[in-house]
Design an enzyme around this catalytic site. Structure first.
Site, PDB file in Angstrom:
ATOM      1  N   LYS A 132       0.841  -1.209   0.000  1.00 42.43           N
ATOM      2  CA  LYS A 132       0.000   0.000   0.000  1.00 42.43           C
ATOM      3  C   LYS A 132       0.871   1.252   0.000  1.00 42.43           C
ATOM      4  O   LYS A 132       0.688   2.140  -0.840  1.00 42.43           O
ATOM      5  CB  LYS A 132      -0.928  -0.015   1.225  1.00 42.43           C
ATOM      6  CG  LYS A 132      -1.823   1.181   1.319  1.00 42.43           C
ATOM      7  CD  LYS A 132      -2.906   0.970   2.350  1.00 42.43           C
ATOM      8  CE  LYS A 132      -2.438   1.072   3.767  1.00 42.43           C
ATOM      9  NZ  LYS A 132      -2.327   2.427   4.302  1.00 42.43           N
ATOM     10  N   ASP A 178      -6.268   0.346   0.500  1.00 47.47           N
ATOM     11  CA  ASP A 178      -6.455   0.617   1.931  1.00 47.47           C
ATOM     12  C   ASP A 178      -7.870   0.197   2.303  1.00 47.47           C
ATOM     13  O   ASP A 178      -8.605  -0.377   1.495  1.00 47.47           O
ATOM     14  CB  ASP A 178      -6.167   2.097   2.258  1.00 47.47           C
ATOM     15  CG  ASP A 178      -7.227   3.020   1.686  1.00 47.47           C
ATOM     16  OD1 ASP A 178      -8.149   2.537   0.991  1.00 47.47           O
ATOM     17  OD2 ASP A 178      -7.153   4.226   1.959  1.00 47.47           O
TER      18      ASP A 178
END
Ligand code: SF4
Length: 232
Positions: free
Chosen positions: A117, A135
């Protein structure tokens, strides 16, 4: 196709999908994203100016005293672990990447405190490279829209990559984050205000349930059809 329509509508709602973290270069963005774990962007933006004033380069940060860094980033939470991550990442950048933040996913994820991420945010925001950072917002909205059935972030990322043309990855990423924060909230999604409800699997299901529910649960219906009493 539904996905291209969703892309078109969300592009109108969210024309600017830049990260809300403030930064001047890839090094600052990388550090800011690591600090943003379990912390708000607002809090990180209040913290990083002091940090970058004192440690404007990976070299300076790598040579810092941990206790000094901990003090500066204390407000971001998990300050001991985060200090360790950002100082180790700074050292890695110097020792393995010649002092420059690497530009590929495979290299970025080898840095301390950097998962897919964080690496994807750095790639698409600092280097303008197509990447999808999954996310909690991206995962939730993609799931509700029916774009993925997976919950594992890496699998969600692969599903989105397969569904969307590469040139849309970064933009869609930003749009799903903003849509998740502002409209498609975790607890109470504002479906009545959502421009893409006509293309949403979750909305179709909840609509169908709410249309069916009055037939089953309406007090009016129960008044019309009382249960036969067994006690006579
Ligand atoms: S209709 Fe509701 S669940 Fe679907 S994307 Fe919009 S806010 Fe989220």
């Amino acid at each position: 196709m539904a996905i291209s329509k969703v892309f078109e509508l969300l592009s109108e709602d969210y024309p600017d999908v830049k990260t809300e973290l403030t930064y001047k270069n890839p090094y600052e963005l990388l550090i800011a994203v690591i600090l943003s774990a379990q912390c708000t962007d607002v809090r990180v933006n209040l913290t990083t100016p002091g940090l970058f004033r004192k440690y404007p380069t990976p070299q300076k940060l790598a040579a810092a005293k941990p206790a000094d860094v901990e003090k500066l980033i204390h407000a971001c939470g998990f300050y001991r672990a985060k200090t360790k991550s950002i100082m180790t990442a700074a050292r890695d950048i110097i020792e393995r990447f010649g002092g420059e933040v690497p530009r590929t996913l495979d290299e970025l994820v080898t840095l301390a405190g950097v998962g897919r991420k964080t690496a994807s945010v750095v790639l698409n925001q600092a280097f303008d490279e197509p990447a999808i950072a999954v996310d909690t917002h991206v995962k939730r909205v993609a799931h509700r829209l029916g774009w993925t059935k997976n919950t594992d972030p890496v699998k969600v990322e692969h599903d989105l990559r397969a569904l969307l043309p590469k040139e849309q990855w970064s933009k869609v990423n930003g749009m799903l984050i903003l849509h998740g924060r502002r409209v498609c909230k975790a607890r109470n999604p504002k479906c009545e205000d959502c421009r893409v409800s006509a293309y949403c699997a979750y909305y179709a299901t909840t609509e169908a349930k709410s249309l069916a529910a009055p037939e089953l649960t309406s007090p009016a219906r129960s008044r019309r059809s009382p249960r036969p009493s067994s006690r006579k």
